[in-house]
Scaffold this motif. Structure first.
Motif, short mmCIF file in Angstrom:
data_model
loop_
_atom_site.label_atom_id
_atom_site.label_comp_id
_atom_site.label_asym_id
_atom_site.label_seq_id
_atom_site.Cartn_x
_atom_site.Cartn_y
_atom_site.Cartn_z
N VAL A 17 67.08 -54.37 -64.75
CA VAL A 17 67.57 -54.40 -63.37
C VAL A 17 68.11 -53.05 -62.92
CG1 VAL A 17 69.30 -55.45 -61.85
CG2 VAL A 17 68.04 -56.87 -63.47
N ALA A 18 68.82 -52.34 -63.81
CA ALA A 18 69.47 -51.08 -63.41
C ALA A 18 68.48 -50.06 -62.84
CB ALA A 18 70.23 -50.49 -64.60
N PRO A 19 67.32 -49.80 -63.48
CA PRO A 19 66.40 -48.82 -62.88
C PRO A 19 65.89 -49.25 -61.51
CG PRO A 19 65.83 -49.23 -65.17
CD PRO A 19 66.85 -50.25 -64.80
N ARG A 20 65.67 -50.56 -61.32
CA ARG A 20 65.18 -51.03 -60.02
C ARG A 20 66.23 -50.87 -58.94
NH1 ARG A 20 61.92 -56.62 -61.68
NH2 ARG A 20 60.46 -55.62 -63.15
N LEU A 21 67.48 -51.18 -59.27
CA LEU A 21 68.55 -51.02 -58.28
C LEU A 21 68.76 -49.56 -57.92
CD1 LEU A 21 71.22 -53.59 -59.54
CD2 LEU A 21 69.63 -53.84 -57.62
N LEU A 197 69.65 -33.92 -70.85
CA LEU A 197 68.20 -33.88 -71.00
C LEU A 197 67.79 -34.21 -72.44
CD1 LEU A 197 67.39 -30.71 -68.87
CD2 LEU A 197 67.13 -33.10 -68.21
N HIS A 198 68.53 -33.71 -73.41
CA HIS A 198 68.19 -33.98 -74.81
C HIS A 198 68.38 -35.46 -75.14
CE1 HIS A 198 67.72 -29.82 -75.10
NE2 HIS A 198 68.94 -29.47 -75.47
N CYS A 199 69.49 -36.04 -74.70
CA CYS A 199 69.75 -37.45 -75.00
C CYS A 199 68.72 -38.36 -74.32
CB CYS A 199 71.15 -37.84 -74.56
SG CYS A 199 72.47 -37.08 -75.56
N SER A 200 68.41 -38.06 -73.06
CA SER A 200 67.42 -38.88 -72.36
C SER A 200 66.04 -38.76 -72.98
CB SER A 200 67.38 -38.49 -70.88
OG SER A 200 66.94 -37.14 -70.72
N ALA A 201 65.68 -37.55 -73.44
CA ALA A 201 64.39 -37.36 -74.09
C ALA A 201 64.33 -38.11 -75.42
CB ALA A 201 64.12 -35.88 -74.31
N ALA A 202 65.44 -38.11 -76.17
CA ALA A 202 65.45 -38.81 -77.45
C ALA A 202 65.33 -40.32 -77.26
CB ALA A 202 66.74 -38.48 -78.20
N LEU A 203 66.05 -40.88 -76.30
CA LEU A 203 65.99 -42.33 -76.08
C LEU A 203 64.62 -42.76 -75.56
CD1 LEU A 203 69.50 -42.92 -74.50
CD2 LEU A 203 68.73 -43.68 -76.75
N ALA A 204 64.08 -41.99 -74.61
CA ALA A 204 62.77 -42.35 -74.07
C ALA A 204 61.67 -42.16 -75.11
CB ALA A 204 62.47 -41.51 -72.83
N GLY A 205 61.79 -41.14 -75.95
CA GLY A 205 60.79 -40.94 -76.99
C GLY A 205 60.86 -41.98 -78.08
N GLY A 206 62.07 -42.45 -78.39
CA GLY A 206 62.22 -43.46 -79.42
C GLY A 206 61.90 -44.87 -78.96
N PHE A 207 62.15 -45.15 -77.67
CA PHE A 207 61.93 -46.49 -77.13
C PHE A 207 61.19 -46.38 -75.79
CE2 PHE A 207 65.81 -46.45 -79.63
CZ PHE A 207 65.59 -47.48 -80.54
N GLN A 209 59.09 -48.21 -74.45
CA GLN A 209 58.84 -49.48 -73.79
C GLN A 209 60.06 -50.01 -73.02
OE1 GLN A 209 59.14 -48.96 -76.95
NE2 GLN A 209 60.50 -50.48 -77.87
N VAL A 210 61.22 -49.37 -73.20
CA VAL A 210 62.44 -49.81 -72.51
C VAL A 210 62.50 -49.13 -71.15
CG1 VAL A 210 64.95 -49.94 -72.64
CG2 VAL A 210 63.59 -50.12 -74.74
N PRO A 211 62.46 -49.89 -70.06
CA PRO A 211 62.38 -49.26 -68.72
C PRO A 211 63.55 -48.35 -68.41
CG PRO A 211 61.88 -51.62 -68.60
CD PRO A 211 62.39 -51.36 -69.98
N VAL A 212 64.75 -48.73 -68.81
CA VAL A 212 65.90 -47.93 -68.42
C VAL A 212 65.88 -46.57 -69.10
CG1 VAL A 212 67.44 -48.79 -70.24
CG2 VAL A 212 68.40 -48.03 -68.07
N PHE A 213 65.37 -46.47 -70.31
CA PHE A 213 65.33 -45.18 -71.01
C PHE A 213 64.26 -44.27 -70.42
CE2 PHE A 213 66.98 -47.48 -75.03
CZ PHE A 213 68.26 -47.45 -74.52
N ALA A 214 63.09 -44.83 -70.09
CA ALA A 214 62.04 -44.02 -69.48
C ALA A 214 62.48 -43.51 -68.11
CB ALA A 214 60.75 -44.84 -69.36
N ALA A 215 63.09 -44.38 -67.31
CA ALA A 215 63.57 -43.96 -65.99
C ALA A 215 64.72 -42.97 -66.12
CB ALA A 215 64.01 -45.19 -65.19
#
Length: 311
Positions: A17-21, A197-207, A209-215
């Motif tokens: 929900v968070a990325p959509r809001l 930027l580093h933290c967001s890249a690590a979370l999105a790269g590791g997961f 499929q999780v929408p909030v991390f990619a967004a």
């Protein structure tokens, strides 16, 4: 087992929900610093839900963990969490979430290692292209490189982060435009945007499929630039900052009809030249407080039974 499942459900709901809001919010470009804060709170809430669910599942599954987590708790609290009725899914859930935590730590470590390797490589390249003169100190905050292409970047890390500017950029940037460019890059450093930027890249790269991390990763790259633009414009004016962006990137074909990797730059220039109205102080305060409450919700869910038992 109901409480860990509720926390997982809350985390999944927040991740979807968070990325959509936030995508529908019309104030993010007007208040990039506030948007950065909201995104961090949403991601922290998701991670907190997983951590609390893992802890409670492990306490349900294994006596040794239960003794560590609920050692000082009275008997009424332990009864409130139903620790005497272990469900069949407690151990697998705890193990799966622990593996997810280890994977997250590994992705963060990988990002740190890669960042340090890139930084060492860039420092070595700078030393080759701009060798130190006799008597010159190695901690200089400004490095000028001979180059026909306008470019400038801030090299973070170490005790003295350095701003690297090519001679072509120095020829193109006039007067206070160079000061605006320096203020923009300093804004990144003072706000520690590199860590975001580093933290967001690590979370999105590791997961992925999780929408909030990619967004989260996608928005961080955009919002940190907007925030740095605002920092520079507050000191040297929006027109000066916009002209500095144009002069620095005009030769890259950014402002042409064909999309480029820097296609966001025209929008940044347009935003500087036609600044949107900022939110009122009262609304900024409300949004800040509401975002801060998002990570508190998992804590209330996790500690609610214990607090009711004590009450």
């Amino acid at each position: 087992m109901m409480l860990p499942a509720a926390l997982l459900l809350l985390g999944a709901l927040t991740a979807v929900v968070a990325p959509r809001l936030l995508a529908r919010a019309d104030w993010a470009d007007r208040e990039p610093v506030l948007a950065l804060w909201v995104w961090q709170c949403a991601v922290a809430a998701v991670l907190l839900c997983c951590a609390l669910s893992m802890t409670l599942s492990a306490a349900l599954a294994w006596q040794v963990v239960r003794g560590q987590v609920f050692a000082p708790a009275p008997h009424a609290v332990m009864e409130a969490y139903g620790l005497g009725t272990t469900g069949p899914w407690a151990a697998p859930t705890a193990v799966a979430l622990a593996c997810g935590g280890v994977w997250t730590a590994a992705m963060l470590m990988r990002e740190v290692v890669r960042t340090r390797a890139r930084r060492r490589l860039r420092c070595a390249e700078l030393l080759v292209r701009a060798p130190l003169l006799p008597g010159e100190e190695s901690g200089s905050r400004l490095v000028v490189l001979e180059g026909e292409r306008s470019d400038a970047w801030w090299l973070p890390g170490g005790t003295a982060p350095r701003l690297v500017v090519t001679t072509a950029a120095l020829r193109r940037l006039k007067g206070r435009q160079l000061d605006a460019l320096v203020a923009h890059e300093e804004g990144h450093t003072h706000a520690r945007h590199d860590w975001l930027l580093h933290c967001s890249a690590a979370l999105a790269g590791g997961f992925p499929q999780v929408p909030v991390f990619a967004a989260f990763r996608h928005e961080m790259h955009r919002l940190v630039e907007l925030a740095a633009d605002d920092m520079a414009s507050r000191r040297f004016g929006r027109l000066t900052t916009a002209l500095a962006l144009v002069e620095l990137n005009e030769d890259r074909g950014v402002f042409g009809p064909v999309p480029t990797p820097h296609a966001h730059l025209p929008k940044r220039v347009h935003r500087l030249l036609t600044p949107p109205d900022r939110l009122t102080a009262a609304r900024r305060l409300r949004l800040t407080a509401a975002a801060a409450l998002v990570p508190v919700v998992p804590l209330l869910v996790a500690f609610g039974p214990g607090l009711r038992a004590l009450g």
